[in-house]
Write a protein that holds these residues in place. Structure first.
Motif, short mmCIF file in Angstrom:
data_model
loop_
_atom_site.label_atom_id
_atom_site.label_comp_id
_atom_site.label_asym_id
_atom_site.label_seq_id
_atom_site.Cartn_x
_atom_site.Cartn_y
_atom_site.Cartn_z
N GLN A 31 0.91 -3.64 -17.24
CA GLN A 31 0.98 -5.00 -16.70
C GLN A 31 0.23 -5.12 -15.37
OE1 GLN A 31 2.42 -7.45 -18.58
NE2 GLN A 31 2.61 -5.80 -20.09
N CYS A 32 -0.76 -4.28 -15.18
CA CYS A 32 -1.55 -4.30 -13.94
C CYS A 32 -2.17 -5.68 -13.68
CB CYS A 32 -2.66 -3.26 -14.03
SG CYS A 32 -2.71 -2.12 -12.63
N HIS A 33 -2.47 -6.41 -14.76
CA HIS A 33 -3.13 -7.71 -14.61
C HIS A 33 -2.27 -8.74 -13.90
CE1 HIS A 33 -0.85 -7.81 -18.40
NE2 HIS A 33 -0.70 -9.10 -18.16
N ARG A 34 -0.98 -8.48 -13.77
CA ARG A 34 -0.12 -9.43 -13.07
C ARG A 34 -0.13 -9.23 -11.56
NH1 ARG A 34 5.43 -10.26 -16.53
NH2 ARG A 34 4.74 -9.38 -18.52
N LEU A 35 -0.66 -8.12 -11.08
CA LEU A 35 -0.71 -7.86 -9.65
C LEU A 35 -1.79 -8.73 -8.99
CD1 LEU A 35 -0.45 -3.96 -9.69
CD2 LEU A 35 1.32 -5.55 -8.88
N VAL A 36 -1.41 -9.40 -7.91
CA VAL A 36 -2.38 -10.23 -7.17
C VAL A 36 -2.60 -9.70 -5.76
CG1 VAL A 36 -1.92 -12.30 -8.53
CG2 VAL A 36 -0.56 -11.84 -6.45
N GLY A 37 -1.82 -8.70 -5.34
CA GLY A 37 -1.97 -8.10 -4.02
C GLY A 37 -1.09 -6.88 -3.89
N VAL A 38 -1.51 -5.93 -3.03
CA VAL A 38 -0.77 -4.69 -2.85
C VAL A 38 -0.82 -4.27 -1.38
CG1 VAL A 38 -1.14 -3.83 -5.20
CG2 VAL A 38 -2.82 -3.33 -3.41
N ASP A 39 0.02 -3.28 -1.02
CA ASP A 39 -0.03 -2.72 0.33
C ASP A 39 -1.25 -1.82 0.46
OD1 ASP A 39 1.08 0.42 0.30
OD2 ASP A 39 1.56 -0.79 -1.46
N ARG A 40 -1.55 -1.41 1.69
CA ARG A 40 -2.78 -0.66 1.94
C ARG A 40 -2.77 0.74 1.34
NH1 ARG A 40 -0.66 -0.19 7.46
NH2 ARG A 40 -1.86 -2.04 8.02
N TYR A 41 -1.58 1.27 0.98
CA TYR A 41 -1.51 2.62 0.45
C TYR A 41 -1.56 2.68 -1.07
CZ TYR A 41 -0.25 3.63 5.25
OH TYR A 41 -0.26 3.72 6.63
N SER A 42 -1.38 1.56 -1.74
CA SER A 42 -1.48 1.53 -3.20
C SER A 42 -2.94 1.74 -3.59
CB SER A 42 -0.97 0.19 -3.74
OG SER A 42 0.43 0.08 -3.63
N ASN A 43 -3.19 2.76 -4.41
CA ASN A 43 -4.59 3.10 -4.72
C ASN A 43 -4.78 3.62 -6.15
OD1 ASN A 43 -3.31 5.57 -4.45
ND2 ASN A 43 -4.52 6.26 -2.70
N TRP A 44 -3.76 3.44 -6.99
CA TRP A 44 -3.89 3.91 -8.38
C TRP A 44 -3.28 2.89 -9.33
CZ3 TRP A 44 -0.76 4.89 -12.54
CH2 TRP A 44 -1.34 5.63 -13.58
N PRO A 45 -3.95 2.64 -10.46
CA PRO A 45 -5.29 3.12 -10.84
C PRO A 45 -6.39 2.41 -10.04
CG PRO A 45 -4.43 1.66 -12.53
CD PRO A 45 -3.32 1.84 -11.54
N GLU A 46 -7.32 3.19 -9.50
CA GLU A 46 -8.32 2.70 -8.57
C GLU A 46 -9.16 1.57 -9.18
OE1 GLU A 46 -10.87 2.03 -5.45
OE2 GLU A 46 -8.92 3.05 -5.48
N ALA A 47 -9.48 1.68 -10.48
CA ALA A 47 -10.35 0.69 -11.12
C ALA A 47 -9.78 -0.72 -11.03
CB ALA A 47 -10.59 1.07 -12.57
N VAL A 48 -8.45 -0.83 -11.00
CA VAL A 48 -7.82 -2.16 -10.93
C VAL A 48 -7.29 -2.44 -9.53
CG1 VAL A 48 -5.98 -3.62 -11.85
CG2 VAL A 48 -7.19 -2.03 -13.36
N VAL A 49 -6.45 -1.53 -9.03
CA VAL A 49 -5.78 -1.75 -7.76
C VAL A 49 -6.78 -1.78 -6.60
CG1 VAL A 49 -4.07 -0.79 -6.16
CG2 VAL A 49 -3.65 -0.72 -8.62
N GLY A 50 -7.85 -1.00 -6.72
CA GLY A 50 -8.84 -0.96 -5.65
C GLY A 50 -9.51 -2.29 -5.38
N LYS A 51 -9.47 -3.19 -6.33
CA LYS A 51 -10.13 -4.50 -6.19
C LYS A 51 -9.18 -5.58 -5.68
CE LYS A 51 -13.21 -3.43 -10.08
NZ LYS A 51 -13.61 -3.81 -11.45
N LEU A 52 -7.91 -5.27 -5.55
CA LEU A 52 -6.93 -6.29 -5.16
C LEU A 52 -6.87 -6.46 -3.65
CD1 LEU A 52 -4.01 -5.31 -7.57
CD2 LEU A 52 -5.49 -7.31 -7.74
N PRO A 53 -6.48 -7.65 -3.18
CA PRO A 53 -6.30 -7.86 -1.75
C PRO A 53 -5.23 -6.93 -1.18
CG PRO A 53 -6.31 -9.95 -2.93
CD PRO A 53 -6.25 -8.89 -3.96
#
Length: 344
Positions: A67-89
């Motif tokens: 359900q990664c597609h539901r994420l619209v933002g993360v904290d600065r330490y969230s980094n996996w999976p990089e292909a998806v999370v790395g692009k989020l605010p």
């Protein structure tokens, strides 16, 4: 003209697919009722579609449930999976995020740790908050179930399936160890301090499942801050250190005398591996494999069954363990928050 058998079959398949999509849509629209780790009942009219996660282990849990597609933002330490999370605010640290940045993302829900200081301010602004904090293997399984329920993903297809994969992976890592790696005495440092992973932590539980002994007993808590002399007296066979920032390893007083240091039976996990081993979430099987590799490479030819200091109770000459042996500090922030000793 009567429809041919093939056309009849295609019509049946189309109708079944339509019914399946309708049922899936109805399932996603069902109200959500969960209880978070603050003991609060959380009710939503439907599973959240816009999620901000302020804890890396929770970010990874959402993604591991597909359900990664539901994420619209993360904290600065969230980094996996990089292909998806790395692009989020990125909205700042998990304990003290930018409230304005979180609110601007218009989340349906914000996932965060129990120790985060942002919950009251976000709730005052009308933002729904869910606070979860896994500290043990049992907690990880429970939290995965709560997240699965929150997302509207049936546990049989989500958290239960994922936990079976995790559990089987940890078991496989344990079974891969040769006899020489069994029963060795291990010290695991989570962060400089030294802050250690005790037997009662999720890291300690993984070490126990691997068949080794933790020199930091459960009585000291999951992530105690120790006096460096404690480790010298414990004299572990192998030392594991999470060193995400790759700062220079400054030896603690007296550590040069330990056989693990003299014989280079030391594993310093770099940023990637350190993130895996110190997060209580869906990558715990990978963490077990990383620790197992260290044990295989660093186990001494013969693993002496050295007793823990004072028969299992650590004391210093003239000092009770509750006051002298251990520098008491607040437990490590349980999971990858912005604290320097965080592990979630």
């Amino acid at each position: 003209m009567k429809p041919t058998p093939v056309r009849r079959i295609l019509w049946v398949i189309a109708i079944l697919l339509l019914l399946g999509l309708l049922m899936a849509g109805l399932a996603r629209a069902q109200p959500v009722h969960i209880k978070d780790d603050k003991g609060r009942e959380v009710s939503l009219p439907r599973p959240p579609q816009r999620i901000v996660s302020l804890l890396p282990s929770l970010t990874e849990s959402v993604c591991a449930l597909d359900q990664c597609h539901r994420l619209v933002g993360v904290d600065r330490y969230s980094n996996w999976p990089e292909a998806v999370v790395g692009k989020l605010p990125k909205v700042g640290g998990g304990l003290d995020p930018s409230i304005e940045a979180v609110v601007a993302l218009k989340p349906d829900v914000v996932l965060m740790s129990v120790s985060s200081r942002a919950s009251d301010r976000l709730e005052a602004l009308g933002v729904q908050v869910v606070q979860l904090e896994p500290k043990t293997h049992a907690d990880v399984r429970r939290v995965l179930g709560v997240v699965s329920d929150l997302l509207g993903v049936p546990r049989s297809e989500g958290s239960d399936r994922l936990w079976r994969v995790i559990d089987a992976g940890v078991l496989a890592a344990a079974q891969s160890l040769p006899p020489k790696a069994k029963n060795v005495r291990v010290y695991f440092e989570v962060s400089r301090g030294p802050y250690a992973a005790g037997e009662s932590s999720f890291i300690g539980e993984t070490l126990t499942r691997l068949g080794v002994r933790n020199v930091v007993p459960a009585s000291l808590g999951p992530f105690p801050r120790l006096n460096p002399e404690f480790v010298v007296r414990a004299n572990p066979d192998i030392i594991m250190i999470g060193n995400r920032s790759m700062q220079a390893m400054v030896p603690y007083p007296g550590w040069a005398s330990m056989r693990a240091i003299r014989d280079n039976r030391l594993c310093v996990f770099g940023p990637g591996d350190s993130d895996v081993v110190v997060r209580p979430g869906p990558r715990m099987a990978e963490a077990a494999r990383i620790m197992a590799k260290c044990l295989v490479e660093k186990a001494p030819p013969e693993s002496p069954a050295a007793p823990s200091p004072s028969g299992g109770r650590t004391q210093w000459p003239g000092k009770a363990s509750s006051t002298g042996a251990l520098s008491r500090a607040a437990p490590v922030a349980p999971a990858d928050s912005s604290a320097s000793v965080a592990v979630n």
